[in-house]
Write an enzyme that holds these catalytic residues in place. Structure first.
Site, mmCIF file in Angstrom:
data_model
loop_
_atom_site.group_PDB
_atom_site.id
_atom_site.type_symbol
_atom_site.label_atom_id
_atom_site.label_comp_id
_atom_site.label_asym_id
_atom_site.label_seq_id
_atom_site.Cartn_x
_atom_site.Cartn_y
_atom_site.Cartn_z
ATOM 1 N N CYS A 55 5.424 29.608 52.343
ATOM 2 C CA CYS A 55 5.147 30.714 53.173
ATOM 3 C C CYS A 55 4.448 30.986 54.299
ATOM 4 C CB CYS A 55 4.506 31.588 51.772
ATOM 5 S SG CYS A 55 5.433 31.984 50.245
ATOM 6 N N GLU B 50 1.854 37.978 46.727
ATOM 7 C CA GLU B 50 1.481 37.301 47.614
ATOM 8 C C GLU B 50 3.051 36.930 47.950
ATOM 9 O OE1 GLU B 50 2.625 34.301 49.721
ATOM 10 O OE2 GLU B 50 1.465 33.095 48.363
#
Length: 458
Positions: A266, A232
């Protein structure tokens, strides 16, 4: 980077730690391997009970742990407490659902494959290395740990070097909850020591949340060792506003989406792509709200935006803004490093970015928003898809056909319609393109680090 707690609000070093040397790393890997032989023999019910006990400990210790997060990475105190509660919820979610997610799956027609019975089963792999970031230091680690432990794996946590006390807190959490000794351990090591851990044959897989560069490095090492990875990585998520949107809700949510966790997320909205019909009103109201945010001590409950976690991160953000302004971007709010101690940056809104500005392609990891004017829906999707990232996205429109069109058209791991991207234990989480591969959370997340075994009986 030194393994140390350096308070981002003051710049003062509060504690330093010696990295684990080869002997200690070996001891911990061996312990993780031994714990796996014990854990895989336990039942789902037993592991669920331990996960619930860990959740209870998190809740009971939330106030002190939240203050630790504030001191180590600068998260506003209310958000830090919310992260602890969310992490406890994630532990309970897998305690409740792991057994069903990993239940045997029988083939409906075994005769089709010449069998009396045929089925698939999910089995744990062994010790899994988790390379985790500092921005959500408890949630990021536990959204790996909860499914991994529930499945019967053990975990080795290489946490970011600026949150060592949080890493050590997590190191002891699961043993206190009843898991076998060594089921979940922290490795106090720098990035240079990660490849050797990946190469160890007892370590069976790797998961990483972090930068694109870190992902490439870990994936290369794991690929050479033929080991499963989940990555990720970064994101430069689009937040798209169309004329039919509820503008009040869109503006308010946009401010939160860009500044939550001091802009260091993020999945934060970073590129605000607004239809020409509502661009002027949205940009004015958005910039006014961003400029009015309270910046200050993250331990003060009134603070809305605290410091960035590291000085290097603050300086990188400032360079991105300076580059954009030098290439013609207009500053609608903020745009400077404030004159105060600590690693603060003014909440900032930029407009009229040129195509060659670094900010157009690079991730702004801090409270800096980039505004784009779109001529129509197709133009908005073009702008949204022009980066190398594809983590998540947010689309604001009350037109049902537009909603469906954007769900199909956006290159992202998730599309949130009329809402801010949030990670939930109940929903798979992950990206495409340079944002990584694989999924965390939900059923998909617990199955990533299992062996899907086919069984055929004649």
């Amino acid at each position: 980077m030194a393994i140390a707690t350096i308070n981002p609000a003051t710049g003062a070093t509060e504690r330093e730690f010696e990295p684990h040397g080869p002997a200690e790393i070996e001891r911990r890997i061996a312990l993780a391997h031994k714990a796996f032989t014990e854990l895989k023999a336990t039942t789902f019910a037993q592991r669920a009970a331990w996960l619930r006990r860990a959740a209870d400990l998190l809740d009971a210790e939330a106030e002190g742990t939240a203050r630790l997060l504030v001191v180590e990475m600068g998260k506003p105190i209310a958000q830090a407490e919310a992260e602890i509660r969310k992490s406890a919820k994630g532990l309970r979610y897998y305690a409740d659902h792991a057994e069903a997610f990993l239940a045997d799956e029988p083939l409906a027609d075994p005769a089709a494959v010449g069998a009396s019975r045929a089925w698939t089963r999910y089995e744990p792999l062994g010790p899994v290395l988790a390379v985790m970031p500092w921005n959500f230091p408890v949630w990021q680690a536990l959204r790996f740990a909860a499914p991994a432990l529930a499945a019967g794996n053990t975990g080795l946590l290489k946490h970011a070097s600026n949150v060592p006390q949080t890493a050590l807190y997590l190191d002891g959490l699961f043993e206190r909850a009843g898991f076998p000794v060594g089921a979940f351990q922290a490795l106090l090591i720098g990035s240079g020591a990660v490849a050797a851990v990946i190469e160890d044959p007892r370590v069976r897989a790797v998961t990483l949340t972090g930068s694109e560069a870190a992902g490439r490095s870990v994936a290369a090492a794991a690929g050479a060792a033929i080991k499963k990875t989940v990555l990720e990585l970064g994101g430069s998520d689009p937040f798209i506003v169309l004329p039919s949107a509820d503008l009040d809700a869109a503006v308010a949510t946009a401010v939160t989406a860009r500044t939550i966790n001091n802009g260091q997320s993020c999945i934060a909205g970073k590129r605000f792509i607004v239809h020409a019909e509502v661009y002027e009103e949205f940009s004015r109201r958005f910039a006014e709200r961003i400029a009015a945010l309270t910046v200050g001590d993250p331990l003060d409950p009134a603070t809305e935006v605290g410091p960035l976690a590291t000085r290097a991160g603050r300086d990188e953000l400032a360079e991105l803004v300076q580059d954009a302004v030098a290439k013609g971007a207009k500053v609608l709010a903020g745009g400077a490093v404030p004159d105060r101690e600590g690693w603060f940056y003014e909440p900032t809104v930029l407009a009229d970015l040129s195509e060659d500005a670094r900010l157009v392609q690079e991730e702004a990891f801090g409270p800096v928003a980039a505004l784009y004017r779109a001529e129509d829906a197709a133009d908005a999707a073009r702008i949204a898809n022009q980066t190398t990232f594809g983590l998540s996205s947010s689309v604001w429109t009350n037109d049902a056909e537009e909603q469906d069109w954007f769900v199909r058209s956006l290159d992202a791991g998730a599309v949130f319609v009329n809402g801010m991207t949030v990670s939930f234990p109940e929903l798979p989480f992950g990206g495409v393109k340079a944002s990584g591969y694989g999924r965390e959370l939900a059923a998909a997340g617990i199955r990533e680090f299992t062996n899907l075994k086919t069984v055929w009986k004649g």
